[in-house]
Enzyme design. Structure first.
Site, mmCIF file in Angstrom:
data_model
loop_
_atom_site.group_PDB
_atom_site.id
_atom_site.type_symbol
_atom_site.label_atom_id
_atom_site.label_comp_id
_atom_site.label_asym_id
_atom_site.label_seq_id
_atom_site.Cartn_x
_atom_site.Cartn_y
_atom_site.Cartn_z
ATOM 1 N N VAL A 81 0.859 -1.188 0.000
ATOM 2 C CA VAL A 81 0.000 0.000 0.000
ATOM 3 C C VAL A 81 0.891 1.233 0.000
ATOM 4 O O VAL A 81 1.819 1.343 0.818
ATOM 5 C CB VAL A 81 -0.918 0.006 1.248
ATOM 6 C CG1 VAL A 81 -1.761 1.273 1.281
ATOM 7 C CG2 VAL A 81 -1.783 -1.248 1.274
ATOM 8 N N GLU A 170 13.573 -8.352 25.427
ATOM 9 C CA GLU A 170 13.324 -9.702 24.885
ATOM 10 C C GLU A 170 14.443 -10.114 23.922
ATOM 11 O O GLU A 170 14.856 -11.271 23.896
ATOM 12 C CB GLU A 170 11.966 -9.746 24.177
ATOM 13 C CG GLU A 170 10.810 -9.689 25.175
ATOM 14 C CD GLU A 170 9.498 -10.227 24.630
ATOM 15 O OE1 GLU A 170 9.211 -9.996 23.441
ATOM 16 O OE2 GLU A 170 8.756 -10.870 25.394
ATOM 17 N N GLN A 319 -2.002 -7.858 21.775
ATOM 18 C CA GLN A 319 -3.179 -8.155 22.587
ATOM 19 C C GLN A 319 -4.335 -7.209 22.199
ATOM 20 O O GLN A 319 -5.460 -7.639 21.938
ATOM 21 C CB GLN A 319 -2.778 -7.963 24.055
ATOM 22 C CG GLN A 319 -3.820 -8.354 25.021
ATOM 23 C CD GLN A 319 -3.313 -8.284 26.486
ATOM 24 O OE1 GLN A 319 -4.038 -8.675 27.357
ATOM 25 N NE2 GLN A 319 -2.129 -7.815 26.754
HETATM 26 P P1 FAD Z 1 1.370 -6.211 12.574
HETATM 27 O O1 FAD Z 1 0.980 -7.446 13.276
HETATM 28 O O2 FAD Z 1 2.779 -5.781 12.687
HETATM 29 O O3 FAD Z 1 0.975 -6.382 11.024
HETATM 30 C C1 FAD Z 1 1.118 -5.375 10.059
HETATM 31 C C2 FAD Z 1 1.013 -6.032 8.692
HETATM 32 O O4 FAD Z 1 0.964 -5.016 7.685
HETATM 33 C C3 FAD Z 1 2.214 -6.919 8.349
HETATM 34 O O5 FAD Z 1 1.757 -8.125 7.773
HETATM 35 C C4 FAD Z 1 2.976 -6.096 7.314
HETATM 36 O O6 FAD Z 1 3.700 -6.896 6.382
HETATM 37 C C5 FAD Z 1 1.851 -5.362 6.625
HETATM 38 N N1 FAD Z 1 2.268 -4.108 5.985
HETATM 39 C C6 FAD Z 1 3.003 -3.100 6.535
HETATM 40 N N2 FAD Z 1 3.134 -2.086 5.663
HETATM 41 C C7 FAD Z 1 2.466 -2.450 4.541
HETATM 42 C C8 FAD Z 1 2.211 -1.806 3.299
HETATM 43 N N3 FAD Z 1 2.660 -0.586 3.038
HETATM 44 N N4 FAD Z 1 1.488 -2.475 2.365
HETATM 45 C C9 FAD Z 1 0.994 -3.729 2.616
HETATM 46 N N5 FAD Z 1 1.190 -4.367 3.780
HETATM 47 C C10 FAD Z 1 1.920 -3.740 4.731
HETATM 48 N N6 FAD Z 1 2.629 -7.280 21.817
HETATM 49 C C11 FAD Z 1 2.005 -8.073 22.730
HETATM 50 O O7 FAD Z 1 0.807 -7.875 23.000
HETATM 51 N N7 FAD Z 1 2.664 -9.094 23.358
HETATM 52 C C12 FAD Z 1 3.950 -9.385 23.092
HETATM 53 O O8 FAD Z 1 4.517 -10.318 23.666
HETATM 54 C C13 FAD Z 1 4.635 -8.601 22.120
HETATM 55 N N8 FAD Z 1 5.916 -8.877 21.788
HETATM 56 C C14 FAD Z 1 6.541 -8.153 20.814
HETATM 57 C C15 FAD Z 1 7.843 -8.497 20.464
HETATM 58 C C16 FAD Z 1 8.512 -7.765 19.496
HETATM 59 C C17 FAD Z 1 9.913 -8.158 19.110
HETATM 60 C C18 FAD Z 1 7.872 -6.672 18.853
HETATM 61 C C19 FAD Z 1 8.588 -5.893 17.786
HETATM 62 C C20 FAD Z 1 6.573 -6.318 19.204
HETATM 63 C C21 FAD Z 1 5.899 -7.047 20.191
HETATM 64 N N9 FAD Z 1 4.578 -6.745 20.551
HETATM 65 C C22 FAD Z 1 3.925 -7.521 21.495
HETATM 66 C C23 FAD Z 1 3.844 -5.672 19.878
HETATM 67 C C24 FAD Z 1 2.990 -6.286 18.740
HETATM 68 O O9 FAD Z 1 3.811 -7.084 17.912
HETATM 69 C C25 FAD Z 1 2.285 -5.234 17.888
HETATM 70 O O10 FAD Z 1 1.563 -4.382 18.735
HETATM 71 C C26 FAD Z 1 1.351 -5.919 16.895
HETATM 72 O O11 FAD Z 1 2.099 -6.650 15.952
HETATM 73 C C27 FAD Z 1 0.466 -4.907 16.178
HETATM 74 O O12 FAD Z 1 -0.401 -5.592 15.315
HETATM 75 P P2 FAD Z 1 -0.830 -4.919 13.933
HETATM 76 O O13 FAD Z 1 -1.896 -5.779 13.355
HETATM 77 O O14 FAD Z 1 -1.139 -3.472 14.140
HETATM 78 O O15 FAD Z 1 0.481 -4.971 13.042
HETATM 79 P P1 NAD Z 2 8.937 1.035 24.203
HETATM 80 O O1 NAD Z 2 8.454 2.395 23.893
HETATM 81 O O2 NAD Z 2 8.124 0.182 25.088
HETATM 82 O O3 NAD Z 2 10.397 1.118 24.845
HETATM 83 C C1 NAD Z 2 11.399 1.894 24.237
HETATM 84 C C2 NAD Z 2 12.537 2.111 25.206
HETATM 85 O O4 NAD Z 2 13.562 2.826 24.535
HETATM 86 C C3 NAD Z 2 12.136 2.942 26.425
HETATM 87 O O5 NAD Z 2 12.620 2.306 27.577
HETATM 88 C C4 NAD Z 2 12.809 4.289 26.172
HETATM 89 O O6 NAD Z 2 13.157 4.967 27.361
HETATM 90 C C5 NAD Z 2 14.036 3.875 25.382
HETATM 91 N N1 NAD Z 2 14.605 4.955 24.569
HETATM 92 C C6 NAD Z 2 13.958 5.897 23.837
HETATM 93 N N2 NAD Z 2 14.839 6.729 23.241
HETATM 94 C C7 NAD Z 2 16.074 6.297 23.583
HETATM 95 C C8 NAD Z 2 17.387 6.748 23.293
HETATM 96 N N3 NAD Z 2 17.624 7.815 22.515
HETATM 97 N N4 NAD Z 2 18.427 6.057 23.807
HETATM 98 C C9 NAD Z 2 18.218 4.984 24.601
HETATM 99 N N5 NAD Z 2 16.994 4.529 24.923
HETATM 100 C C10 NAD Z 2 15.936 5.166 24.419
HETATM 101 O O7 NAD Z 2 9.169 0.355 22.785
HETATM 102 P P2 NAD Z 2 9.440 -1.150 22.365
HETATM 103 O O8 NAD Z 2 10.214 -1.867 23.397
HETATM 104 O O9 NAD Z 2 9.996 -1.032 20.993
HETATM 105 O O10 NAD Z 2 7.988 -1.777 22.292
HETATM 106 C C11 NAD Z 2 7.031 -1.295 21.349
HETATM 107 C C12 NAD Z 2 5.650 -1.750 21.761
HETATM 108 O O11 NAD Z 2 5.556 -3.171 21.664
HETATM 109 C C13 NAD Z 2 5.303 -1.396 23.198
HETATM 110 O O12 NAD Z 2 3.958 -1.052 23.264
HETATM 111 C C14 NAD Z 2 5.522 -2.678 23.949
HETATM 112 O O13 NAD Z 2 4.658 -2.780 25.082
HETATM 113 C C15 NAD Z 2 5.169 -3.722 22.908
HETATM 114 N N6 NAD Z 2 5.940 -4.947 23.174
HETATM 115 C C16 NAD Z 2 5.428 -5.803 24.085
HETATM 116 C C17 NAD Z 2 6.150 -6.937 24.409
HETATM 117 C C18 NAD Z 2 5.583 -7.906 25.420
HETATM 118 O O14 NAD Z 2 4.460 -7.708 25.876
HETATM 119 N N7 NAD Z 2 6.309 -8.952 25.773
HETATM 120 C C19 NAD Z 2 7.385 -7.192 23.788
HETATM 121 C C20 NAD Z 2 7.878 -6.264 22.879
HETATM 122 C C21 NAD Z 2 7.148 -5.145 22.576
#
Ligand code: FAD
Ligand code: NAD
Length: 405
Positions: A81, A170, A319
């Site tokens: 998109v 993580e 979630q």
């Molecule tokens: P996504 O699930 O990221 O999906 C977006 C989709 O859009 C993808 O398929 C992508 O390919 C597609 N897309 C993007 N741009 C375009 C485009 N321009 N055109 C077409 N398709 C496109 N949250 C939790 O609740 N629990 C956790 O344990 C947790 N762990 C996480 C661990 C990590 C390492 C990270 C990075 C995030 C974690 N999060 C967790 C946060 C969570 O992953 C996101 O909040 C969640 O994925 C959001 O869902 P979404 O549907 O908005 O986007």
């Molecule tokens: P976050 O915003 O939760 O954390 C970012 C961290 O980077 C903060 O601690 C912040 O103080 C730090 N930071 C910002 N600027 C900085 C700088 N210039 N130098 C050093 N540190 C800096 O972002 P995230 O960890 O990328 O997570 C993104 C989202 O995904 C959040 O909503 C999080 O809750 C969710 N998530 C959830 C899980 C889980 O539930 N297990 C795991 C991964 C991500």
């Protein structure tokens, strides 16, 4: 009468929950459902830290979209998109234009760099399958190259992780398990490796339960992670980061690998489409519609909702994205069938579990603190549940995590 066309952008957690619920609500003759996604696969964004560190192969983290959608009812279009023309009710992609009657924007997030110099050019991000694969390969390359260098540069084995939020922590947990494996495979002395986490706030996992944070920090330090707390990363260069240690004091840390994991913003398509937004996230109404657009729903990381109890936005999580997907499908059904008031979305937060590698974790679930094996077990339950919600037991059997202890 022409049947309404519902176009869903993004096949992540929010998009797939919406589509799998919509396909149960409408027959082929009642509505046309179109799903647009960049790839023909879905990836578990919540597992990308594992694929990035190399502790889980990226094929375990993804599955084919066609395996979870009903091909008789949903037209899947693989495309990127590029823009949304809201006046013309059109989505512009690299594979043509698609008109919509109802639009769901579920395009997820991108890394937030806050304009910090050098990050786009020199840092790896934990963002999707491609970036995960590249980071895993790069880490391995550093170890292989180190062994081949005549004049061995130890900085090659330094990994800096910017951000000690949930993603940073993580990923560090996975590195803690992966680095000893790489040392063994490439005959590298573990003492030569440095893993440094740079965090701007005065603590890791800011705002999370202090006892759990203490546990996580101690466990990661035991695995060799050095924390630099209250030291914002200011700049990244080709082989170093510059961190601030006070008003005028900076320190440069030489590093062969820089990983940026310090927060996210919404998808840039939102800004391009000029839908009212804050850091590419749309402050949606309680029915999940974008302000001023009665036919556009925004869910997941592209949306922003305020938690009225603390007057702060809910964090972008899978979630919430999944729960929004269910409400969004019900609300579109109500609009098309014209027989119900729209549901008001309220997240049902069950808790947070943060892994510290495959075998360890911390969590707050229904207000109860968990650490170690119990928390790690819970994390796998959460991961498997997400698969089940979208693809049922079959998908859990195919992609689920069953190594509980
Ligand atoms: P996504 O699930 O990221 O999906 C977006 C989709 O859009 C993808 O398929 C992508 O390919 C597609 N897309 C993007 N741009 C375009 C485009 N321009 N055109 C077409 N398709 C496109 N949250 C939790 O609740 N629990 C956790 O344990 C947790 N762990 C996480 C661990 C990590 C390492 C990270 C990075 C995030 C974690 N999060 C967790 C946060 C969570 O992953 C996101 O909040 C969640 O994925 C959001 O869902 P979404 O549907 O908005 O986007
Ligand atoms: P976050 O915003 O939760 O954390 C970012 C961290 O980077 C903060 O601690 C912040 O103080 C730090 N930071 C910002 N600027 C900085 C700088 N210039 N130098 C050093 N540190 C800096 O972002 P995230 O960890 O990328 O997570 C993104 C989202 O995904 C959040 O909503 C999080 O809750 C969710 N998530 C959830 C899980 C889980 O539930 N297990 C795991 C991964 C991500």
């Amino acid at each position: 009468m022409r049947k309404p066309r519902i176009v869903v952008l993004g096949a992540g957690y929010g998009g797939l929950m919406t589509v799998t619920r919509l396909q149960k609500q409408f027959s082929k003759d009642q509505a046309e459902i179109v799903l647009i996604n960049k790839n023909d696969y879905h990836y578990e964004t919540t597992w990308l830290h594992e694929a990035s560190a190399g502790t889980l192969h990226h094929d375990k983290v993804r599955y084919d979209i066609k395996d979870v959608i009903d091909g008789h009812k949903v037209n899947f279009m693989q495309a990127t998109v590029e823009d949304i023309k809201t006046d013309a009710k059109k989505v512009i992609t690299d594979n043509g234009e698609v008109e919509y009657d109802y639009l769901v924007i579920a395009l997820g997030a991108v890394s937030e760099t806050f304009g910090i110099k050098g990050l786009h050019e020199h840092a790896f991000m934990i963002a999707n399958i491609n970036s995960a694969r590249q980071l895993r390969e790069h880490l391995e390359y550093q170890f292989a190259t180190y062994k081949n260098e005549e004049d061995k540069k130890d900085e090659r084995l330094t990994i800096v992780v910017g951000g000690a939020g949930f993603t940073g922590i993580e990923f560090l947990g996975e590195l803690g398990n992966r680095i000893p494996e790489l040392c063994k495979e490439y005959d590298v002395d573990f003492q030569k490796v440095r893993i440094v986490c740079v965090e701007a706030a005065p603590m890791i996992l800011p705002g999370f339960d202090p006892e759990l944070v203490k546990y996580a920090r101690a466990k990661l330090e035991k695995k060799g992670v050095e924390f630099r707390i209250g030291t914002p990363l200011k700049e990244a260069t080709e082989n170093s980061v510059i961190i601030s240690k006070g008003e005028d004091e900076v320190e440069e840390i030489q590093a062969g690998t820089i990983v940026w994991a310090a927060g996210v913003r919404g998808n840039p398509v939102i800004e391009k489409a000029e839908i009212e937004n804050m850091r590419a996230r749309v402050k949606v109404g309680k029915d999940l519609r974008a302000p001023g657009h009665d036919n556009i729903f925004v869910i997941g990381d592209c949306s922003l909702m305020i938690n009225e109890e603390i007057d702060r936005p809910y964090p972008p999580t899978a979630q919430i994205a999944m729960q929004q997907g269910e409400t969004c499908a019900r609300n579109i059904t109500a609009l098309i069938k014209g027989n119900e008031a729209l549901e008001q979305f309220k997240p049902d937060i069950k808790g947070t579990v943060c892994s510290l590698g495959e075998d360890d974790a911390i969590g707050l679930v229904y207000g109860k603190k968990l650490m170690g094996t119990k928390a790690s077990f819970m994390k796998k339950v959460v991961d498997n549940r997400a698969l089940y919600m979208v693809g049922g037991a079959g998908l859990v059997m195919k992609k689920g995590k069953f190594k509980f202890f």
